[in-house]
Design a protein around this motif. Structure first.
Motif, PDB file in Angstrom:
ATOM      1  N   ARG A 147       0.852  -1.201   0.000  1.00 46.89           N
ATOM      2  CA  ARG A 147       0.000   0.000   0.000  1.00 46.89           C
ATOM      3  C   ARG A 147       0.889   1.254   0.000  1.00 46.89           C
ATOM      4  NH1 ARG A 147      -5.223  -0.255   1.396  1.00 46.89           N
ATOM      5  NH2 ARG A 147      -5.117  -2.144   2.635  1.00 46.89           N
ATOM      6  N   GLY A 150       2.545   1.742  -3.266  1.00 51.14           N
ATOM      7  CA  GLY A 150       1.539   2.274  -4.201  1.00 51.14           C
ATOM      8  C   GLY A 150       1.330   3.768  -4.009  1.00 51.14           C
ATOM      9  N   LYS A 151       1.373   4.204  -2.755  1.00 53.58           N
ATOM     10  CA  LYS A 151       1.201   5.645  -2.485  1.00 53.58           C
ATOM     11  C   LYS A 151       2.364   6.444  -3.066  1.00 53.58           C
ATOM     12  CE  LYS A 151      -1.693   5.831   1.554  1.00 53.58           C
ATOM     13  NZ  LYS A 151      -1.663   5.331   2.916  1.00 53.58           N
ATOM     14  N   SER A 232       5.898  -1.449  -6.258  1.00 56.92           N
ATOM     15  CA  SER A 232       4.670  -1.018  -6.930  1.00 56.92           C
ATOM     16  C   SER A 232       4.994  -0.917  -8.413  1.00 56.92           C
ATOM     17  CB  SER A 232       4.161   0.317  -6.373  1.00 56.92           C
ATOM     18  OG  SER A 232       5.191   1.285  -6.380  1.00 56.92           O
ATOM     19  N   VAL A 322      -2.246  -9.327  -4.703  1.00 58.23           N
ATOM     20  CA  VAL A 322      -2.064  -7.964  -5.202  1.00 58.23           C
ATOM     21  C   VAL A 322      -1.600  -8.089  -6.649  1.00 58.23           C
ATOM     22  CG1 VAL A 322      -0.765  -5.814  -4.967  1.00 58.23           C
ATOM     23  CG2 VAL A 322      -1.641  -6.974  -2.939  1.00 58.23           C
ATOM     24  N   LEU A 344      -5.628  -4.662  -4.752  1.00 58.97           N
ATOM     25  CA  LEU A 344      -5.715  -5.766  -3.793  1.00 58.97           C
ATOM     26  C   LEU A 344      -7.031  -6.487  -4.055  1.00 58.97           C
ATOM     27  CD1 LEU A 344      -4.959  -7.204  -1.062  1.00 58.97           C
ATOM     28  CD2 LEU A 344      -6.159  -5.334   0.084  1.00 58.97           C
ATOM     29  N   LEU A 353      -4.528   0.168  -4.914  1.00 56.47           N
ATOM     30  CA  LEU A 353      -3.361   0.564  -4.129  1.00 56.47           C
ATOM     31  C   LEU A 353      -2.650   1.740  -4.797  1.00 56.47           C
ATOM     32  CD1 LEU A 353      -1.804  -2.855  -3.045  1.00 56.47           C
ATOM     33  CD2 LEU A 353      -3.639  -1.541  -1.988  1.00 56.47           C
TER      34      LEU A 353
END
Ligand code: GLY
Ligand code: MN
Ligand code: MN
Length: 366
Positions: A147, A150-151, A232, A322, A344, A353
């Motif tokens: 996560r 991904g951010k 990511s 994922v 996800l 994500l």
């Protein structure tokens, strides 16, 4: 990480006595070593992890990384000085005729021959599939890191319009995007950044060059952040100035294809279905046949983490996977468009994500 060790044994078809993971040198490191140990730092080149059915794990660490190995949860650490010392310690741990699993997918041939020689009484089994299956479904700790990765990549994607300048090269844009990811907390890139301007954007795995950005060009940027070893993987497509009308229409079709794929994602669905949904949509347009790769893949410690979604996929989606969702259309000579997000899989559907806007950015068109 006892649960992770146990999952590999649970996924194996044969009852095994031990699983031995051995890395070579960078870049030939076995990510399963990091999956099992969760060591926070270090390469562990030439190091070995040995897991047992009760979930216990012994690591033969080089002196370079012993301190990092010691902070790993539930791991017994033995430091070796030479390769001969490592072999002696391994033979002591696995002294008799045992059924030993090796991760063929990431074991070098040289290390395979070495382990066969050091463990002459062992019956060797390939645990590529049990490892892949265990890693495909993420635990809470992994999801949190994915996560965050991904951010970071999403924030960098949002900055791209402000980075684009007339005359900049593909290599410059790639470097600036990577610098953005670092600024937002990435430890590095999860794979070599792809930037293609104009006709180059029609090649899905294009390596950036010194080609310069001009008004009217389409742009594909595909990149990913590493955060605490997790990856990511995101793609956004832009236009610099007014793009050809066809490219705008291609972008709309790819957006629709991504939505069609997302609409069928949930636990229990055959893994090929999201691909087929996107391909059906694209093949109903004038760009039939120009979606020339699989819809996506599992992401984790590796950017391509084992499971993939294409027309031949036999596994079903499971909650906790994922995966990327990355349809594209590639028109030779004109350019390409790909939109890629990480999601996800949940019981009811999916959760993004990656969150950067997906609509076509026409940057600097005034
Ligand atoms: N970066 C290659 C891919 O999207 O899978
Ligand atoms: Mn990608
Ligand atoms: Mn991808």
């Amino acid at each position: 990480m006892k649960d992770r060790v146990k999952r590999i044994f649970a996924n194996a078809k044969e009852p095994l006595d031990a699983v031995v993971i051995m890395s070579s040198v960078e870049p030939l490191l076995d990510k399963a070593f990091f999956y099992l140990t969760d060591v926070p730092s270090g390469l562990f080149e030439g190091c070995i992890a040995v897991g047992f059915p009760d979930g216990s794990l012994t690591v033969f660490s080089s002196p370079l990384e012993t301190e990092s190995a010691r902070v790993a949860p539930d791991v017994t650490v033995e430091t070796f000085t030479t390769r001969a010392d490592q072999s002696e310690k391994l033979r002591k741990l696995l002294p008799k005729s045992l059924r030993v699993g090796l991760n063929f997918h990431d074991l070098t041939h040289e290390n395979f021959l070495h382990l066969k020689k050091e463990l002459p009484y062992a019956e060797i089994y390939d645990v590529t599939d049990p490892v892949r299956k265990a890693r495909a479904v993420k635990d809470a700790n992994e999801i949190e890191r994915l996560r965050h990765a991904g951010k970071i990549v999403s924030r960098a994607a949002e900055a791209i319009p402000s980075l684009l300048r007339n005359g900049m090269t593909e290599l410059e844009l790639a470097a600036e995007v990577e610098a953005m990811m670092n600024k937002f907390g990435a430890a590095g890139r999860s794979f070599d950044t792809i930037v293609g301007f104009g006709a180059h954007s029609a090649e899905p795995h294009f390596a950036p060059t010194s080609t310069r950005l001009e008004k009217g060009m389409g742009i594909v940027c595909d990149f990913g952040a590493l955060y605490q070893r997790y990856c990511s993987d995101l793609t956004r497509s832009f236009a610099f100035g007014q793009p050809p009308a066809e490219l705008k229409a291609v972008h709309r079709a790819v957006e629709e294809a991504q939505r069609a794929a997302l609409d069928v994602i949930k636990a229990g669905v055959p893994g090929r279905e999201p691909h087929l949904a996107a391909a059906k949509l694209i093949d109903g347009t004038r760009w039939k046949g120009l979606f020339n790769h699989g819809l996506g893949h599992s992401v984790g410690l590796a950017v391509h983490d084992g499971f993939s979604m294409n027309p031949r996929t036999e596994e079903n989606l499971e909650a906790g996977m994922v995966i990327t969702v990355e349809p594209g259309i590639y028109v030779n000579g004109l350019g390409g468009v790909r939109i890629e997000d990480d999601v996800l899989v949940t019981e009811k559907g999916y959760e993004f994500l990656t969150t950067a806007p997906r609509e076509y950015f026409e940057v600097g068109s005034s």
